[in-house]
Design an enzyme around this catalytic site. Structure first.
Site, PDB file in Angstrom:
ATOM      1  N   ASP A 116      -8.094   0.440   8.559  1.00  0.00           N
ATOM      2  CA  ASP A 116      -8.549   1.667   9.220  1.00  0.00           C
ATOM      3  C   ASP A 116      -8.866   1.388  10.682  1.00  0.00           C
ATOM      4  O   ASP A 116      -9.700   0.521  10.978  1.00  0.00           O
ATOM      5  CB  ASP A 116      -9.817   2.213   8.550  1.00  0.00           C
ATOM      6  CG  ASP A 116      -9.548   2.857   7.210  1.00  0.00           C
ATOM      7  OD1 ASP A 116      -8.418   3.338   6.995  1.00  0.00           O
ATOM      8  OD2 ASP A 116     -10.468   2.883   6.365  1.00  0.00           O
ATOM      9  N   ASP A 152      -6.197  -1.913   2.885  1.00  0.00           N
ATOM     10  CA  ASP A 152      -6.593  -0.738   3.652  1.00  0.00           C
ATOM     11  C   ASP A 152      -6.932  -1.212   5.060  1.00  0.00           C
ATOM     12  O   ASP A 152      -7.795  -2.080   5.224  1.00  0.00           O
ATOM     13  CB  ASP A 152      -7.811  -0.080   2.993  1.00  0.00           C
ATOM     14  CG  ASP A 152      -8.122   1.301   3.549  1.00  0.00           C
ATOM     15  OD1 ASP A 152      -7.229   1.912   4.168  1.00  0.00           O
ATOM     16  OD2 ASP A 152      -9.260   1.757   3.357  1.00  0.00           O
ATOM     17  N   ARG A 191      -6.514  -0.059  -4.015  1.00  0.00           N
ATOM     18  CA  ARG A 191      -5.445  -0.355  -3.066  1.00  0.00           C
ATOM     19  C   ARG A 191      -5.341  -1.851  -2.793  1.00  0.00           C
ATOM     20  O   ARG A 191      -6.334  -2.562  -2.811  1.00  0.00           O
ATOM     21  CB  ARG A 191      -5.639   0.404  -1.762  1.00  0.00           C
ATOM     22  CG  ARG A 191      -6.939   0.076  -1.061  1.00  0.00           C
ATOM     23  CD  ARG A 191      -7.433   1.184  -0.207  1.00  0.00           C
ATOM     24  NE  ARG A 191      -7.941   2.226  -1.071  1.00  0.00           N
ATOM     25  CZ  ARG A 191      -8.704   3.225  -0.670  1.00  0.00           C
ATOM     26  NH1 ARG A 191      -9.038   3.344   0.567  1.00  0.00           N
ATOM     27  NH2 ARG A 191      -9.131   4.128  -1.499  1.00  0.00           N
ATOM     28  N   ARG A 198       0.844  -1.197   0.000  1.00  0.00           N
ATOM     29  CA  ARG A 198       0.000   0.000   0.000  1.00  0.00           C
ATOM     30  C   ARG A 198       0.873   1.239   0.000  1.00  0.00           C
ATOM     31  O   ARG A 198       1.781   1.381   0.814  1.00  0.00           O
ATOM     32  CB  ARG A 198      -0.907   0.007   1.241  1.00  0.00           C
ATOM     33  CG  ARG A 198      -1.667   1.313   1.469  1.00  0.00           C
ATOM     34  CD  ARG A 198      -2.878   1.439   0.550  1.00  0.00           C
ATOM     35  NE  ARG A 198      -3.526   2.739   0.619  1.00  0.00           N
ATOM     36  CZ  ARG A 198      -4.512   3.054   1.444  1.00  0.00           C
ATOM     37  NH1 ARG A 198      -4.976   2.173   2.301  1.00  0.00           N
ATOM     38  NH2 ARG A 198      -5.054   4.257   1.402  1.00  0.00           N
TER      39      ARG A 198
END
Length: 152
Positions: free
Chosen positions: A98, A96, A93, A83
């Site tokens: 988060d 990810d 991507r 990434r």
């Protein structure tokens, strides 16, 4: 020990293999224990141009790390899986990760806002949160079921 919830997503390469390998990397990390993993779901990209479908889910972690330390580990794992973060860019991507919630903490600092500032708007995050933790309350926002009911 603090329970944290991390959103998982990928829309390039072998999405499921990448997400599962990232969860393995998290579980191998000192100070992090994977408590539960939601079902992975295929979702449409949100708010960006043409790109492949995402595979999304949420992982529940028990951690002794601070929120900032955990975020740093998440960013390092993203990099390990190829990434490249570009400020303001929301393109395709490989991975990810988060940080959505860290216990019941509310943080608004440079590079770290908790709960995640768009958590309450994202079905692809709320559905797996409801699956993993029915009755979970998002600080300052309310119960995940209510938040999910309000997403169109």
């Amino acid at each position: 020990m603090t329970t944290a919830y991390v959103g998982l997503g990928a829309n390039l390469g072998d999405r499921e293999a990448t997400i599962r390998a990232a969860v393995e990397a998290l579980s191998a990390d000192e100070g992090i224990e994977v408590a539960d993993l939601s079902t992975l779901r295929e979702t449409e990209p949100v708010g960006v141009g043409e790109q492949p479908l995402f595979l999304n889910g949420v992982v529940a972690l028990d951690t002794t790390l601070s929120a900032r330390e955990l975020l740093d580990r998440l960013l390092a794992i993203e990099q390990r899986f190829g990434r490249v973060r570009i400020s303001g860019e929301h393109g395709p991507r490989t991975l990810d990760l988060d940080l959505l919630l860290y216990g019941d903490e509310q943080i608004d600092g440079p590079g770290l806002t908790l709960p995640h500032p768009r958590l309450h708007e994202r079905r692809f995050v709320l559905e797996p949160l409801v699956e993993l933790a029915p009755g979970l309350v998002v600080p300052g926002r309310g119960a995940v079921e209510s938040l999910l009911a309000g997403v169109h």
